[in-house]
Enzyme design. Sequence first.
Site, PDB file in Angstrom:
ATOM      1  N   HIS A  27       0.771  -1.314   0.112  1.00  0.00           N
ATOM      2  CA  HIS A  27       0.015   0.032   0.230  1.00  0.00           C
ATOM      3  C   HIS A  27       0.861   1.243  -0.028  1.00  0.00           C
ATOM      4  O   HIS A  27       0.384   2.337  -0.107  1.00  0.00           O
ATOM      5  CB  HIS A  27      -1.019  -0.004   1.184  1.00  0.00           C
ATOM      6  CG  HIS A  27      -2.295   0.487   0.546  1.00  0.00           C
ATOM      7  ND1 HIS A  27      -3.565   0.185   1.487  1.00  0.00           N
ATOM      8  CD2 HIS A  27      -2.713   1.238  -0.413  1.00  0.00           C
ATOM      9  CE1 HIS A  27      -4.534   0.766   0.712  1.00  0.00           C
ATOM     10  NE2 HIS A  27      -3.976   1.447  -0.347  1.00  0.00           N
TER      11      HIS A  27
ATOM     12  N   ASP B 282      -9.728  -0.318   3.772  1.00  0.00           N
ATOM     13  CA  ASP B 282      -8.330  -1.093   4.381  1.00  0.00           C
ATOM     14  C   ASP B 282      -8.745  -1.444   5.709  1.00  0.00           C
ATOM     15  O   ASP B 282      -9.951  -0.743   6.593  1.00  0.00           O
ATOM     16  CB  ASP B 282      -7.594  -0.222   4.432  1.00  0.00           C
ATOM     17  CG  ASP B 282      -6.185  -0.687   4.543  1.00  0.00           C
ATOM     18  OD1 ASP B 282      -5.872  -1.533   5.030  1.00  0.00           O
ATOM     19  OD2 ASP B 282      -5.244   0.146   4.124  1.00  0.00           O
TER      20      ASP B 282
ATOM     21  N   HIS C   4      -6.565  -1.126   7.721  1.00  0.00           N
ATOM     22  CA  HIS C   4      -5.525  -0.264   8.510  1.00  0.00           C
ATOM     23  C   HIS C   4      -6.007   1.254   7.943  1.00  0.00           C
ATOM     24  O   HIS C   4      -6.324   1.302   6.857  1.00  0.00           O
ATOM     25  CB  HIS C   4      -4.343  -0.600   8.337  1.00  0.00           C
ATOM     26  CG  HIS C   4      -3.816  -2.029   8.653  1.00  0.00           C
ATOM     27  ND1 HIS C   4      -4.000  -2.984   7.584  1.00  0.00           N
ATOM     28  CD2 HIS C   4      -3.749  -2.780   9.723  1.00  0.00           C
ATOM     29  CE1 HIS C   4      -3.611  -4.197   7.979  1.00  0.00           C
ATOM     30  NE2 HIS C   4      -3.584  -4.132   9.383  1.00  0.00           N
TER      31      HIS C   4
ATOM     32  N   ASP D  30      -3.150   3.265   7.834  1.00  0.00           N
ATOM     33  CA  ASP D  30      -1.760   3.599   6.947  1.00  0.00           C
ATOM     34  C   ASP D  30      -1.748   5.357   7.073  1.00  0.00           C
ATOM     35  O   ASP D  30      -1.272   5.799   6.040  1.00  0.00           O
ATOM     36  CB  ASP D  30      -2.278   3.039   5.449  1.00  0.00           C
ATOM     37  CG  ASP D  30      -2.022   1.656   5.259  1.00  0.00           C
ATOM     38  OD1 ASP D  30      -1.741   1.121   6.443  1.00  0.00           O
ATOM     39  OD2 ASP D  30      -2.463   1.372   4.357  1.00  0.00           O
TER      40      ASP D  30
ATOM     41  N   HIS E 268       4.316   1.018   4.179  1.00  0.00           N
ATOM     42  CA  HIS E 268       2.811   0.525   3.654  1.00  0.00           C
ATOM     43  C   HIS E 268       1.948   1.108   4.634  1.00  0.00           C
ATOM     44  O   HIS E 268       0.597   1.155   4.517  1.00  0.00           O
ATOM     45  CB  HIS E 268       2.798  -0.528   3.388  1.00  0.00           C
ATOM     46  CG  HIS E 268       2.619  -1.777   4.364  1.00  0.00           C
ATOM     47  ND1 HIS E 268       2.218  -3.030   4.265  1.00  0.00           N
ATOM     48  CD2 HIS E 268       3.302  -1.641   5.451  1.00  0.00           C
ATOM     49  CE1 HIS E 268       2.246  -3.908   5.421  1.00  0.00           C
ATOM     50  NE2 HIS E 268       3.006  -2.813   6.156  1.00  0.00           N
TER      51      HIS E 268
ATOM     52  N   ASP F  62      -7.286  -1.921  -0.315  1.00  0.00           N
ATOM     53  CA  ASP F  62      -6.274  -2.875   0.182  1.00  0.00           C
ATOM     54  C   ASP F  62      -7.053  -4.111   0.395  1.00  0.00           C
ATOM     55  O   ASP F  62      -8.176  -4.271   1.303  1.00  0.00           O
ATOM     56  CB  ASP F  62      -5.642  -2.350   1.713  1.00  0.00           C
ATOM     57  CG  ASP F  62      -4.713  -3.186   2.074  1.00  0.00           C
ATOM     58  OD1 ASP F  62      -4.757  -4.478   1.742  1.00  0.00           O
ATOM     59  OD2 ASP F  62      -3.990  -2.573   2.646  1.00  0.00           O
TER      60      ASP F  62
ATOM     61  N   ASP G 146      -6.564  -6.373   2.298  1.00  0.00           N
ATOM     62  CA  ASP G 146      -7.097  -6.857   3.701  1.00  0.00           C
ATOM     63  C   ASP G 146      -8.100  -6.226   4.491  1.00  0.00           C
ATOM     64  O   ASP G 146      -8.316  -6.597   5.646  1.00  0.00           O
ATOM     65  CB  ASP G 146      -5.625  -6.642   4.408  1.00  0.00           C
ATOM     66  CG  ASP G 146      -5.256  -5.239   4.788  1.00  0.00           C
ATOM     67  OD1 ASP G 146      -6.188  -4.627   4.912  1.00  0.00           O
ATOM     68  OD2 ASP G 146      -4.178  -5.169   5.081  1.00  0.00           O
TER      69      ASP G 146
ATOM     70  N   GLU H 242      -1.836  -5.203  -1.853  1.00  0.00           N
ATOM     71  CA  GLU H 242      -1.458  -6.185  -0.994  1.00  0.00           C
ATOM     72  C   GLU H 242      -2.009  -7.748  -1.089  1.00  0.00           C
ATOM     73  O   GLU H 242      -1.915  -8.422   0.008  1.00  0.00           O
ATOM     74  CB  GLU H 242      -2.129  -5.701   0.491  1.00  0.00           C
ATOM     75  CG  GLU H 242      -1.510  -4.222   1.009  1.00  0.00           C
ATOM     76  CD  GLU H 242      -0.019  -4.296   1.896  1.00  0.00           C
ATOM     77  OE1 GLU H 242       0.221  -5.493   1.727  1.00  0.00           O
ATOM     78  OE2 GLU H 242       0.402  -3.232   1.886  1.00  0.00           O
TER      79      GLU H 242
HETATM   80  N1  LIG Z   1      -0.941  -1.351   4.171  1.00  0.00           N
HETATM   81  C1  LIG Z   1      -0.822  -2.261   5.226  1.00  0.00           C
HETATM   82  N2  LIG Z   1      -1.192  -3.543   5.380  1.00  0.00           N
HETATM   83  N3  LIG Z   1      -0.720  -1.641   6.378  1.00  0.00           N
HETATM   84  C2  LIG Z   1      -0.607  -2.277   7.779  1.00  0.00           C
HETATM   85  C3  LIG Z   1       0.084  -1.422   8.502  1.00  0.00           C
HETATM   86  C4  LIG Z   1       0.255  -2.144  10.145  1.00  0.00           C
HETATM   87  C5  LIG Z   1       0.604  -1.087  10.877  1.00  0.00           C
HETATM   88  N4  LIG Z   1      -0.338  -0.086  11.306  1.00  0.00           N
HETATM   89  C6  LIG Z   1       1.995  -0.286  10.844  1.00  0.00           C
HETATM   90  O1  LIG Z   1       1.935   0.923  10.622  1.00  0.00           O
HETATM   91  O2  LIG Z   1       2.914  -0.922  10.607  1.00  0.00           O
END
Ligand SMILES: NC(=[NH2+])NCCC[C@H](N)C(=O)O
Length: 414
Positions: free
Chosen positions: A187, A210, A212, A214, A227, A318, A320, A363
């Site tokens: 991402h 997502d 998350h 991010d 990411h 994403d 996920d 992802e």
């Molecule tokens: N694009 C993603 N899968 N991001 C996951 C981020 C996980 C966590 N919040 C980090 O900053 O490391």
Amino acid sequence: MKEPEHIKSWVLPWPGLLTANNWRTSMSEALSEMFPTNTVVVGPPLPPSSFSLTLTMFSSFLGVRGFWIIDTVIRPFCLTCWYSLRKPWKLGRPNPGGQLGKAVQKRRGVEHGPKAIRDAGLIERLSNLDYPVHDFGDLSFQNLDKDEPYMQVPFPRSVGRANKLLSEAVGSAVASGHTTVMLGGDHSLAIGSVEGHARQCPDLCLIWVDAHADINTPLTSPSGNLHGQSVAFMLKELQNKMPELPGFSWVKPFLSAKDLVYIGLRDVDPGEYDILKELGIQCFTMRDIDRLGIQRVMEVTLDHLLSRKQRPIHLSFDIDAMDPSLAPATGTPVNGGLTYREGIWITEEIHNTGLLSVMDLVEVNPVLGASREAVEVTASLAVDIIASSLGQSRQGGPIAQTQTLKDDTEQLRL
Ligand SMILES: NC(=[NH2+])NCCC[C@H](N)C(=O)O
């Protein structure tokens, strides 16, 4: 690939619209009628060949909508040339997929996502949607030899450079009037994708689907991974919270917090929570989706972003965001994600606006699937999400405008 300035000057910053009445415009219209190209699949890595450069120059001479269309014209005659050109273009180390997966995350394999998605039949599926589809192949990313971590962020220069390349590719595709799909990769690639899009369409809005947010800065990130920080590079409001990361000096924040909506969040770091609260960003967590239902969530999302004015949408999806039972082959799965039908509802509603301009699908990590089946399930879900965003409907034809709850009930009574 940078577009010569004089081309941009007559392409409105809006996909598919042209302005100016000179011979160049009519030529480009004639050509694009013969070879309409609405959907571009850009995925790391695209061959940075002298061939494409020549095309760019040739097309700028003709005044066609960027080199993508002239590419469509010429490419059938040059297919072998195009693909054979690709081989010698392994830049740097001998990994044709680029090494962005390695660079950004400790868990490798995400650089093979685009291949898995293509193998799952993306192009065929999109071709069935009456879109002339054009796959521009992969961008070649190069890991720099000297790329020390900055604070705890690994490989910042390589990632910054890859994103710059991507931004230029997406910018060119958008300037040429194409709806563009960017396949990741992870991402962090959204930095380049959204930036390239915003250069052409400064008033775009962003829907980030997502698990998350991010939105960590290098200072708040618990992992250092880029990411998990993409959105922080984009937001004007975070400008003075971002240290100067080597490799990213070309990114100037371009998005306001009010032009962003999150859907599907369920794993938000403490630093991210503070940022989201402080900036008042519109977020729909999984809890909100449980509470309101996905239909209401999409109504509010689109109202929030589009009620003042209709403008291009960038969808950054994403995989996920989906429940791990549906998308197991990904790096940071979180339980309790979107159901298949919620995911498809989101994309159908976005398609219905007619304003989707660029989408990212990121992802998918084939190396992390526990079995071949797990990888295939994830990749084919990615294909469904993209197809639905681009108009595949569950009712075999265009979907009528979403009815309001009241209309629904009235119709039920009838
Ligand atoms: N694009 C993603 N899968 N991001 C996951 C981020 C996980 C966590 N919040 C980090 O900053 O490391």
